[in-house]
Scaffold this motif. Structure first.
Motif, mmCIF file in Angstrom:
data_model
loop_
_atom_site.group_PDB
_atom_site.id
_atom_site.type_symbol
_atom_site.label_atom_id
_atom_site.label_comp_id
_atom_site.label_asym_id
_atom_site.label_seq_id
_atom_site.Cartn_x
_atom_site.Cartn_y
_atom_site.Cartn_z
ATOM 1 N N THR A 1 6.198 -3.644 8.297
ATOM 2 C CA THR A 1 4.785 -3.280 8.341
ATOM 3 C C THR A 1 3.939 -4.543 8.464
ATOM 4 N N VAL A 2 2.698 -4.347 8.920
ATOM 5 C CA VAL A 2 1.794 -5.478 9.094
ATOM 6 C C VAL A 2 1.495 -6.130 7.748
ATOM 7 N N ILE A 3 1.193 -5.321 6.740
ATOM 8 C CA ILE A 3 0.862 -5.887 5.441
ATOM 9 C C ILE A 3 2.071 -6.571 4.817
ATOM 10 N N GLY A 4 3.255 -5.978 5.021
ATOM 11 C CA GLY A 4 4.473 -6.580 4.484
ATOM 12 C C GLY A 4 4.746 -7.937 5.103
ATOM 13 N N ARG A 5 4.600 -8.019 6.433
ATOM 14 C CA ARG A 5 4.844 -9.294 7.107
ATOM 15 C C ARG A 5 3.801 -10.330 6.706
ATOM 16 N N THR A 6 2.559 -9.892 6.494
ATOM 17 C CA THR A 6 1.509 -10.809 6.052
ATOM 18 C C THR A 6 1.843 -11.382 4.683
ATOM 19 N N ILE A 7 2.334 -10.534 3.791
ATOM 20 C CA ILE A 7 2.704 -10.993 2.451
ATOM 21 C C ILE A 7 3.857 -11.996 2.531
ATOM 22 N N ILE A 8 4.874 -11.668 3.341
ATOM 23 C CA ILE A 8 6.058 -12.528 3.438
ATOM 24 C C ILE A 8 5.742 -13.847 4.137
ATOM 25 N N ASP A 9 4.976 -13.768 5.246
ATOM 26 C CA ASP A 9 4.750 -14.950 6.075
ATOM 27 C C ASP A 9 3.570 -15.806 5.609
ATOM 28 N N LYS A 10 2.595 -15.184 4.950
ATOM 29 C CA LYS A 10 1.369 -15.907 4.608
ATOM 30 C C LYS A 10 1.149 -16.051 3.107
ATOM 31 N N ILE A 11 1.190 -14.920 2.404
ATOM 32 C CA ILE A 11 0.761 -14.931 1.002
ATOM 33 C C ILE A 11 1.775 -15.626 0.098
ATOM 34 N N ILE A 12 3.054 -15.259 0.222
ATOM 35 C CA ILE A 12 4.071 -15.858 -0.648
ATOM 36 C C ILE A 12 4.165 -17.373 -0.446
ATOM 37 N N GLY B 1 -9.816 4.243 -7.000
ATOM 38 C CA GLY B 1 -8.571 4.868 -7.418
ATOM 39 C C GLY B 1 -7.527 3.866 -7.859
ATOM 40 N N ASP B 2 -6.283 4.104 -7.423
ATOM 41 C CA ASP B 2 -5.165 3.251 -7.831
ATOM 42 C C ASP B 2 -4.685 2.345 -6.701
ATOM 43 N N LEU B 3 -5.606 1.975 -5.796
ATOM 44 C CA LEU B 3 -5.224 1.118 -4.679
ATOM 45 C C LEU B 3 -4.730 -0.250 -5.165
ATOM 46 N N ALA B 4 -5.266 -0.717 -6.292
ATOM 47 C CA ALA B 4 -4.818 -2.006 -6.812
ATOM 48 C C ALA B 4 -3.339 -1.960 -7.170
ATOM 49 N N CYS B 5 -2.884 -0.832 -7.712
ATOM 50 C CA CYS B 5 -1.468 -0.687 -8.052
ATOM 51 C C CYS B 5 -0.616 -0.617 -6.790
ATOM 52 N N HIS B 6 -1.127 0.046 -5.772
ATOM 53 C CA HIS B 6 -0.390 0.097 -4.496
ATOM 54 C C HIS B 6 -0.256 -1.313 -3.908
ATOM 55 N N LEU B 7 -1.329 -2.114 -4.004
ATOM 56 C CA LEU B 7 -1.264 -3.475 -3.484
ATOM 57 C C LEU B 7 -0.302 -4.314 -4.330
ATOM 58 N N GLY B 8 -0.301 -4.090 -5.649
ATOM 59 C CA GLY B 8 0.650 -4.773 -6.508
ATOM 60 C C GLY B 8 2.084 -4.447 -6.130
ATOM 61 N N ASN B 9 2.352 -3.177 -5.808
ATOM 62 C CA ASN B 9 3.693 -2.770 -5.371
ATOM 63 C C ASN B 9 4.065 -3.441 -4.053
ATOM 64 N N ALA B 10 3.081 -3.531 -3.142
ATOM 65 C CA ALA B 10 3.349 -4.156 -1.843
ATOM 66 C C ALA B 10 3.671 -5.645 -2.014
ATOM 67 N N LEU B 11 2.996 -6.306 -2.950
ATOM 68 C CA LEU B 11 3.268 -7.720 -3.202
ATOM 69 C C LEU B 11 4.667 -7.914 -3.778
ATOM 70 N N ARG B 12 5.064 -7.013 -4.657
ATOM 71 C CA ARG B 12 6.390 -7.131 -5.274
ATOM 72 C C ARG B 12 7.515 -6.789 -4.296
ATOM 73 N N HIS B 13 7.264 -5.806 -3.454
ATOM 74 C CA HIS B 13 8.336 -5.313 -2.574
ATOM 75 C C HIS B 13 7.791 -5.163 -1.157
ATOM 76 N N PRO B 14 7.486 -6.299 -0.505
ATOM 77 C CA PRO B 14 6.882 -6.233 0.833
ATOM 78 C C PRO B 14 7.858 -5.694 1.875
ATOM 79 N N ASP B 15 7.361 -4.787 2.710
ATOM 80 C CA ASP B 15 8.175 -4.188 3.770
ATOM 81 C C ASP B 15 8.005 -5.027 5.034
ATOM 82 N N PRO B 16 9.062 -5.697 5.492
ATOM 83 C CA PRO B 16 8.930 -6.573 6.666
ATOM 84 C C PRO B 16 8.621 -5.828 7.955
#
Length: 532
Positions: free
Chosen positions: A112-123, A95-110
């Motif tokens: 949530t677990v995925i948001g904190r992972t993006i902010i603390d690890k990925i960026i 489906g469109d999970l790739a777009c949802h992940l793209g949105n999470a990368l652009r606007h990570p929610d601190p």
């Protein structure tokens, strides 16, 4: 499973290739108002060898998914995906999970677990990659497509504003990715609205300088340095002292004037050097000719910026070692260990014959009391190529654009020398091709300032880095991406001392390859030999 540098490079290239396909498809569909099926029917179906429509559609879908991920985390997120071995998993997202992940990368929610992972690890990792591997968009997408989106062709992929502008123009058949949250990305110094200006597309002309240098004179043909290593070191240090006192020229006309008076009877009249600074090299091409019009040196500073800027990062990516380049001050005795890797075609130790039976397959021959090397009847690759096959394949992928540019540049600017080299490279065993055509061999010299030497086994031309040439008395200051071509078998050359990091690529051809081109090492009349 641990991934090697080759696997990472190929995985990243595959993702970029899928995005490029999707971008081209969307560009054509928009221009022609076609459906995907109509585009396939008009452009793909008539091909003799073609994918099925289902496969073609799958490629487009996969490219769209990777575009959504790059749109969220920049192209550097794809480097991270390749390094973690997640390409196949992310390409399989339904489906469109790739777009949802793209949105999470652009606007990570601190919160949530995925948001904190993006902010603390990925960026932070993307920030590190951006500083280590400079990537520009121009080699990834056609200039005409970038122009459609009012983008310059030289774009730092880590420039968030420009990256977002490009990927926001992508048609996802759903809502555009969300606006980027400034807070987590700003902390890494990523958000910028500056649009880099495109380099002016000015055709570089070549300055030709004729000299009276004569390489056949005894003073120029004899080998000047001792053959014993310690004595060669002393000799090289003396020459480096002379180089340090070399007379600098500040213009091409000044260089021409100096060279007109530098040789007496074809030999330099003083034990001195002429220093050509990088200001005369960058964005220029200098062609120095000997008295007989053979090539003394071709100095090129016109390598495009997108190839020049990625050389160090591509070297690190190929070797898979962030610390392969070491800070050194060789003038303080910090030469130490250095790394040299040879990816070469050789013929110098091949089994060469005369008066051999013409009707017997050579592998069936026996010679009494003589060691007969059946593995080297024809040109062969170096043992280092076999031992470092993963590295070789990574270099083949990562530096493909560089090697292609060099080939075309030499064919255009040094056509006579190019033809000499390419003639012996056209008929390698098993219809093999050289990755560094028109040359046959590639050497990486890392963390080293070479002593005085001649490459006696090389055919005519050698392409290398910063160096001094003893007999012509020329010293050239070359920076990253500049190169020089000269007759390395007939000119004594060495590097000056350096402080910092240094690596060079040397492209050359074993002159014994000529024997294979001329008479197939003596097997030319053998009836079992099949050649063009």
């Amino acid at each position: 499973m641990e991934l090697g540098s080759k696997d990472i490079a190929i995985s990243f290239q595959m993702m970029v290739t899928h995005i490029k396909l999707a971008v081209n498809i969307q560009h054509i569909r928009t221009m022609r108002a076609q459906t995907l099926q109509e585009l396939y029917d008009t452009e793909i179906a008539p091909l003799q060898v073609k994918p099925s429509y289902r496969t073609f559609q799958h490629w487009h879908t996969t490219g769209t998914k990777f575009a959504a991920l790059a749109g969220g985390g920049t192209v550097y997120f794809l480097v991270l995906v390749a390094g973690l071995g997640l390409r196949t998993s992310l390409a399989s997202m339904p489906g469109d999970l790739a777009c949802h992940l793209g949105n999470a990368l652009r606007h990570p929610d601190p919160d949530t677990v995925i948001g904190r992972t993006i902010i603390d690890k990925i960026i932070p990792v993307i920030h590190m990659l951006r500083g280590t591997f400079p990537i520009t968009i121009d080699p990834l997408f056609q200039p005409s497509i970038l122009a459609t989106h009012n983008l310059p062709s030289l774009i730092d992929c880590a420039n968030i504003a420009i990256s977002d502008l490009f990927f926001d123009s992508f048609i996802f058949n759903t809502f555009r990715l969300v606006e980027r949250s400034c807070s987590p990305w700003d902390q890494q110094g990523y958000i910028t609205s500056d649009v880099p200006q495109q380099d002016p597309s000015v055709r570089v002309s070549t300055e030709v300088i004729n000299t009276s240098y004569d390489g056949s004179q005894l003073e120029n043909s004899k080998i000047p340095m001792p053959q014993e290593s310690a004595a060669d070191t002393v000799w090289t240090e003396r020459e480096r002292e002379l180089v340090a006192n070399a007379e600098e020229v500040n213009s091409v006309d000044g260089l021409r004037s100096k060279l007109e008076r530098f040789y007496v009877g074809g030999v330099k009249h003083t034990d001195s050097y002429i220093f050509i600074p990088n200001s005369l090299v960058r964005r220029n091409q200098l062609e120095l000719r000997n008295g007989d019009q053979s090539l003394m040196a071709y100095i090129c500073g016109s390598l495009p910026n997108h190839l020049r800027s990625s050389l160090m990062s591509n070297l690190i990516l190929s070797f898979g070692d962030m610390n392969i380049l070491i800070d050194k001050d060789t003038n303080q005795g910090m030469q130490g260990n250095f790394k040299a890797v040879h990816f070469s075609w050789y013929n110098r130790h091949a089994t060469k014959v005369s008066n051999a039976p013409t009707h017997v397959q050579p592998y069936m021959l026996e010679k009494e009391d003589i060691r007969f090397n059946y593995s080297q009847l024809v040109p062969y690759i170096s043992s280092e190529t076999l031992k470092n096959q993963a590295l070789y394949e990574a270099v083949l992928v990562v530096f493909a654009d560089l090697f292609e540019w060099i080939k075309e540049h030499l064919r255009e600017n040094l056509p006579a020398e190019y033809e000499i080299l390419v003639e012996v490279a056209r008929e390698l065993p098993c219809n093999s091709g050289s990755l560094v055509l028109p040359f046959l061999s590639l050497v990486f010299n890392i963390n080293v300032a070479t002593k005085g030497h001649r490459d006696s086994g090389d055919l005519d031309l050698c392409l290398g880095g910063f160096l001094a040439m003893k007999e012509p008395g020329i010293v050239v200051e070359l920076l990253q991406g500049d190169f020089i071509i000269f007759q390395s078998a007939w000119v004594t050359h060495f590097n000056t001392h350096y402080q910092g990091k240094r690596a060079s690529m040397v492209l050359h051809t074993d002159k014994e390859i000529q024997r294979w081109a001329r008479n197939r090492n003596g097997w030319g009349d053998n009836t079992t030999l099949t050649t063009f």
